[in-house]
Write a protein that holds these residues in place. Structure first.
Motif, PDB file in Angstrom:
ATOM      1  N   VAL A  89     -41.684  63.413  -9.356  1.00 54.65           N
ATOM      2  CA  VAL A  89     -42.368  64.579  -8.750  1.00 54.65           C
ATOM      3  C   VAL A  89     -41.384  65.669  -8.329  1.00 54.65           C
ATOM      4  O   VAL A  89     -41.522  66.750  -8.528  1.00 54.65           O
ATOM      5  CB  VAL A  89     -43.490  63.996  -7.774  1.00 54.65           C
ATOM      6  CG1 VAL A  89     -44.053  65.240  -7.094  1.00 54.65           C
ATOM      7  CG2 VAL A  89     -44.279  63.150  -8.127  1.00 54.65           C
TER       8      VAL A  89
ATOM      9  N   ASP B 284     -47.682  70.385 -13.837  1.00 55.15           N
ATOM     10  CA  ASP B 284     -48.409  68.784 -14.115  1.00 55.15           C
ATOM     11  C   ASP B 284     -47.130  68.074 -14.720  1.00 55.15           C
ATOM     12  O   ASP B 284     -46.117  68.595 -15.128  1.00 55.15           O
ATOM     13  CB  ASP B 284     -49.416  69.031 -15.576  1.00 55.15           C
ATOM     14  CG  ASP B 284     -50.340  69.872 -15.220  1.00 55.15           C
ATOM     15  OD1 ASP B 284     -51.481  69.465 -14.569  1.00 55.15           O
ATOM     16  OD2 ASP B 284     -50.308  71.246 -15.322  1.00 55.15           O
TER      17      ASP B 284
ATOM     18  N   VAL C 196     -47.463  53.590 -11.572  1.00 53.88           N
ATOM     19  CA  VAL C 196     -48.892  54.200 -11.050  1.00 53.88           C
ATOM     20  C   VAL C 196     -49.655  53.184 -10.420  1.00 53.88           C
ATOM     21  O   VAL C 196     -50.664  53.550  -9.874  1.00 53.88           O
ATOM     22  CB  VAL C 196     -49.567  54.722 -12.468  1.00 53.88           C
ATOM     23  CG1 VAL C 196     -48.737  55.823 -13.187  1.00 53.88           C
ATOM     24  CG2 VAL C 196     -50.175  53.649 -13.334  1.00 53.88           C
TER      25      VAL C 196
ATOM     26  N   ASP D  74     -60.002  58.647 -10.596  1.00 53.81           N
ATOM     27  CA  ASP D  74     -59.336  59.841 -10.018  1.00 53.81           C
ATOM     28  C   ASP D  74     -59.108  59.905  -8.571  1.00 53.81           C
ATOM     29  O   ASP D  74     -59.939  59.180  -7.901  1.00 53.81           O
ATOM     30  CB  ASP D  74     -60.398  60.993 -10.248  1.00 53.81           C
ATOM     31  CG  ASP D  74     -60.706  61.460 -11.852  1.00 53.81           C
ATOM     32  OD1 ASP D  74     -59.421  61.429 -12.546  1.00 53.81           O
ATOM     33  OD2 ASP D  74     -61.629  61.274 -12.197  1.00 53.81           O
TER      34      ASP D  74
ATOM     35  N   LEU E  82     -50.777  65.441  -4.806  1.00 57.41           N
ATOM     36  CA  LEU E  82     -51.063  65.416  -6.235  1.00 57.41           C
ATOM     37  C   LEU E  82     -52.534  65.309  -6.434  1.00 57.41           C
ATOM     38  O   LEU E  82     -53.117  64.392  -5.832  1.00 57.41           O
ATOM     39  CB  LEU E  82     -50.257  64.479  -6.967  1.00 57.41           C
ATOM     40  CG  LEU E  82     -48.681  64.327  -6.691  1.00 57.41           C
ATOM     41  CD1 LEU E  82     -48.243  63.027  -7.221  1.00 57.41           C
ATOM     42  CD2 LEU E  82     -48.187  65.413  -7.186  1.00 57.41           C
ATOM     43  N   ARG E  83     -53.112  65.755  -7.675  1.00 53.79           N
ATOM     44  CA  ARG E  83     -54.380  65.433  -7.815  1.00 53.79           C
ATOM     45  C   ARG E  83     -54.225  64.400  -9.041  1.00 53.79           C
ATOM     46  O   ARG E  83     -53.732  64.853 -10.009  1.00 53.79           O
ATOM     47  CB  ARG E  83     -55.250  66.750  -8.478  1.00 53.79           C
ATOM     48  CG  ARG E  83     -56.793  66.503  -8.899  1.00 53.79           C
ATOM     49  CD  ARG E  83     -57.398  67.756  -9.333  1.00 53.79           C
ATOM     50  NE  ARG E  83     -56.975  68.004 -10.695  1.00 53.79           N
ATOM     51  CZ  ARG E  83     -57.242  69.145 -10.908  1.00 53.79           C
ATOM     52  NH1 ARG E  83     -58.110  70.071 -10.450  1.00 53.79           N
ATOM     53  NH2 ARG E  83     -56.813  69.482 -12.297  1.00 53.79           N
ATOM     54  N   THR E  84     -54.529  63.469  -8.960  1.00 56.46           N
ATOM     55  CA  THR E  84     -53.946  62.189  -9.953  1.00 56.46           C
ATOM     56  C   THR E  84     -55.460  61.670 -10.687  1.00 56.46           C
ATOM     57  O   THR E  84     -56.414  61.518 -10.273  1.00 56.46           O
ATOM     58  CB  THR E  84     -53.490  61.141  -8.874  1.00 56.46           C
ATOM     59  OG1 THR E  84     -52.470  61.637  -8.295  1.00 56.46           O
ATOM     60  CG2 THR E  84     -52.940  60.108  -9.819  1.00 56.46           C
TER      61      THR E  84
ATOM     62  N   GLY F 216     -50.676  58.378 -16.492  1.00 56.10           N
ATOM     63  CA  GLY F 216     -50.931  58.916 -15.304  1.00 56.10           C
ATOM     64  C   GLY F 216     -50.750  60.435 -15.687  1.00 56.10           C
ATOM     65  O   GLY F 216     -49.626  60.988 -15.993  1.00 56.10           O
TER      66      GLY F 216
ATOM     67  N   PHE G 256     -50.626  64.019 -13.420  1.00 53.31           N
ATOM     68  CA  PHE G 256     -50.560  64.422 -12.133  1.00 53.31           C
ATOM     69  C   PHE G 256     -50.569  65.957 -11.981  1.00 53.31           C
ATOM     70  O   PHE G 256     -49.691  66.651 -12.589  1.00 53.31           O
ATOM     71  CB  PHE G 256     -49.395  63.916 -11.287  1.00 53.31           C
ATOM     72  CG  PHE G 256     -49.168  62.426 -11.448  1.00 53.31           C
ATOM     73  CD1 PHE G 256     -49.836  61.601 -10.448  1.00 53.31           C
ATOM     74  CD2 PHE G 256     -48.472  61.786 -12.659  1.00 53.31           C
ATOM     75  CE1 PHE G 256     -49.597  60.143 -10.514  1.00 53.31           C
ATOM     76  CE2 PHE G 256     -48.333  60.508 -12.721  1.00 53.31           C
ATOM     77  CZ  PHE G 256     -48.904  59.545 -11.691  1.00 53.31           C
ATOM     78  N   ARG G 257     -51.616  66.642 -11.219  1.00 51.75           N
ATOM     79  CA  ARG G 257     -51.435  67.983 -10.910  1.00 51.75           C
ATOM     80  C   ARG G 257     -50.863  68.242  -9.684  1.00 51.75           C
ATOM     81  O   ARG G 257     -51.127  67.793  -8.695  1.00 51.75           O
ATOM     82  CB  ARG G 257     -52.998  68.601 -11.066  1.00 51.75           C
ATOM     83  CG  ARG G 257     -53.063  70.032 -10.574  1.00 51.75           C
ATOM     84  CD  ARG G 257     -52.491  70.876 -11.534  1.00 51.75           C
ATOM     85  NE  ARG G 257     -52.848  70.728 -12.755  1.00 51.75           N
ATOM     86  CZ  ARG G 257     -53.974  71.233 -13.357  1.00 51.75           C
ATOM     87  NH1 ARG G 257     -54.766  72.101 -12.667  1.00 51.75           N
ATOM     88  NH2 ARG G 257     -54.294  71.143 -14.612  1.00 51.75           N
TER      89      ARG G 257
ATOM     90  N   GLU H  54     -56.962  69.132  -2.480  1.00 54.47           N
ATOM     91  CA  GLU H  54     -55.460  69.345  -3.290  1.00 54.47           C
ATOM     92  C   GLU H  54     -54.702  70.424  -2.093  1.00 54.47           C
ATOM     93  O   GLU H  54     -53.590  69.874  -1.954  1.00 54.47           O
ATOM     94  CB  GLU H  54     -55.786  70.376  -4.364  1.00 54.47           C
ATOM     95  CG  GLU H  54     -56.471  69.377  -5.378  1.00 54.47           C
ATOM     96  CD  GLU H  54     -56.464  70.225  -6.955  1.00 54.47           C
ATOM     97  OE1 GLU H  54     -55.506  70.626  -7.284  1.00 54.47           O
ATOM     98  OE2 GLU H  54     -57.500  70.277  -7.406  1.00 54.47           O
TER      99      GLU H  54
END
Length: 572
Positions: A209, A219, A253, A272, A283-285, A296, A298-299, A365
């Protein structure tokens, strides 16, 4: 099938569990050898029960009037089950138990006669007998309004006792006691079963990350037997060329998921959630199963709410926050910065006035710091059952501004319009490509016989639609936002009410004086400012010929030669 129903059905897999009971006015209960164990601390309402079983076979089995329904064999997510509904007035009870599969396959037998219908019990017999209650626990007795369960009552301060539910015996299923309609349980919170599990971020994932953020990525993608990929400037590029094995990806993950989410992944194939990475932000996962193993996605959310100027948005966008009521929609394709723009508008409101801003997100987020306003951020699945459930509760929480992470379904849109018409400013997002498509989508969520009324409500409530797209900038070093702004003037309300949206382009052409901005006008300004390449702008334009003509206007025609009185050219 909803996450909450999946969680409740998973309780049937516990040793000794034989039956799940969901009844309005009472807690959800699980039948175990010692009696009935409560699974929730609050009573269930009829809307909650209907929301719980939506999009399943159970929804079609709910009786429309008072009756004791027959047990029906159903399959939910591959589980062989037997379900029975009992209805008395507005009270509904649902019982679900395991249905044992046959020992071995056999030729299909002759169709059996339908099971005998149990004799309906008179409504008076369905109610529990009156009994004196302990004055020290009178408030609990009033909420439950039933006899004590067979198992030991939890100590004071724990979950409210479950009402007495009849034990299934051989023969027809006896009707359990329903609550007395005259004594209703208190209105519960909006959640039946919520997930609040900690996520463990392993150091290897935190390092990936951090590397993705240093590259300016939006992402991060981890997939079995594939290299690690990140999305920068709209394209996927390699972060680590070495393919990760299925075991490596699972080790990265799976620690993010607690027991409930792991069961959800096993049953549904995806899950989610929102994750906080130490030193890496939010992270939006999404974790899902695919061919070869886990994946996985990840946003990478921004660390703080950005300013509109940082996003390069027109100053006219800020004016949508000046409304004290109505609906404002941020539209655009998925992954084109709607959440970031919404966070920037919330930050404007947060800094400006001492108001109450209530957000409903899936997941949270961008965390908003304390400024002039009070910002209450609620996460679907963790703090509330759904967008619609949180919206219903929000009207009692004294909000000035209600923020909806996404308008996904008819119920959410209906409550959002109600809130916008009753004195609240409602900000929301939709994954639609343009302002016109946003209006169409909002109306098409309703059945045809209701669309006339929806058009009138939407025309009166809609204050603005901000439709945006992200395109690579002229220097190739970042992304630039292209905006279409539709302002809710009286002429727009008339077009929506009269179903004449085909006239919307003409209205936007004439509406520049009201602050409206067409997509092609935004593209033209960005190209002239040197922020956007001409070929990129032409590919994104709604009217390519008109934009090309504006970028390269034809030279003016030469002036005709002056002629004399008799048509002869005058001499210089």
């Amino acid at each position: 099938m909803s996450v909450q129903l999946f969680q409740l059905l998973a309780q049937l897999d516990r040793p000794g569990a034989t039956e799940l009971v969901v009844a309005t006015g009472r807690q959800v209960a699980l039948r175990i050898p010692s009696g009935y164990q409560p699974l929730t601390t609050a009573a269930v309402t009829l809307p909650q029960l209907m929301h719980l079983i939506r999009d399943t076979q159970l929804a079609a089995l709910v009786p429309a009037s008072e009756e004791v329904g027959d047990p029906v064999a159903i399959d939910l997510d591959g589980r062989p089950l037997r379900a029975q509904f009992i209805r008395q007035g507005s009270d509904v009870l649902l019982r679900i138990e395991h249905r044992q599969p046959p020992a071995r396959p056999s030729p299909p037998p002759a169709r059996p006669a339908p099971p005998s219908r149990p004799t309906p019990v008179p409504p008076a017999a369905l109610r529990p007998p009156a009994r004196p209650t302990d004055p020290a626990h009178d408030h609990e007795a009033a909420a439950a309004h039933a006899t004590r369960p067979r198992h030991t009552t939890p100590p004071h301060g724990s979950a409210v006792a479950v009402p007495q539910i009849a034990v299934r015996t051989s023969g027809p299923t006896p009707a359990p006691p329903l609550r007395d309609p005259a004594r209703r349980a208190p209105e519960p919170a909006d959640a039946l079963t919520l997930i609040d599990e900690p996520s463990t971020v392993v150091p290897a994932l935190a390092g990936l990350v951090a590397d993705a953020r240093r590259m300016g990525a939006t992402d991060l993608h981890l997939a079995a037997n594939r290299p690690v990929l990140v999305r920068t400037l709209g394209d996927l590029v390699t972060l680590d060329p070495a393919p990760r094995s299925a075991a490596d990806v699972e080790a990265l993950v799976m620690p993010l998921l607690g027991p409930v989410r792991r069961r959800q992944l096993a049953e549904r194939g995806y899950v989610d959630l929102g994750v906080d990475v130490p030193g890496g932000g939010r992270l939006r996962t999404n974790v899902s199963r695919q061919q070869g193993g886990l994946k996985g996605a990840f946003r990478l959310a921004v660390a703080r709410p950005p300013a509109l100027a940082e996003l390069g948005l027109p100053a006219a966008v800020a004016r949508v926050t000046e409304h004290h009521q109505g609906l404002v929609v941020i539209a655009g394709p998925s992954g084109h910065g709607k959440t970031t723009t919404l966070a920037a508008l919330i930050d404007l409101l947060n800094r400006a006035d001492p108001i109450h801003i209530l957000t409903i997100e899936d997941p949270v987020e961008i965390v908003h710091p304390r400024q002039a306003a009070v910002v209450s951020q609620r996460e679907v699945g963790r703090h509330t059952l759904s967008f619609a459930a949180a919206l219903k509760a929000s009207l009692r929480e004294d909000p000035d501004v209600i923020v909806i992470g996404e308008l996904r379904d008819r119920e959410t849109v209906e409550i959002a319009l109600t809130a916008a018409e009753t004195g609240h400013l409602v900000l929301a997002t939709m994954s639609t490509p343009s302002a016109a498509k946003t209006i169409d989508r909002l109306i098409d969520m309703f059945p045809p016989d209701e669309q006339s009324q929806v058009r009138a409500s939407l025309g009166a409530a809609l204050k603005a639609i901000v439709a945006q797209r992200l395109l690579p900038d002229a220097q190739g070093t970042g992304m630039v936002a292209v905006v279409e702004l539709l302002v809710g003037v009286l002429a727009l309300a008339n077009l929506i009410r009269d179903n004449k949206l085909f006239q919307l382009p003409n209205l936007m052409q004439r509406g520049r004086a009201f602050g409206m901005l067409r997509l092609d006008d935004s593209l033209l300004e960005l190209v002239r400012a040197g922020r956007l390449a001409e070929d990129v702008a032409l590919r994104a334009a709604d009217n390519k010929k008109e934009l090309a003509a504006a970028l390269h206007p034809a030279p003016p025609p030469p002036e005709p030669a002056r002629r004399g009185l008799f048509g002869r050219k005058e001499r210089e």
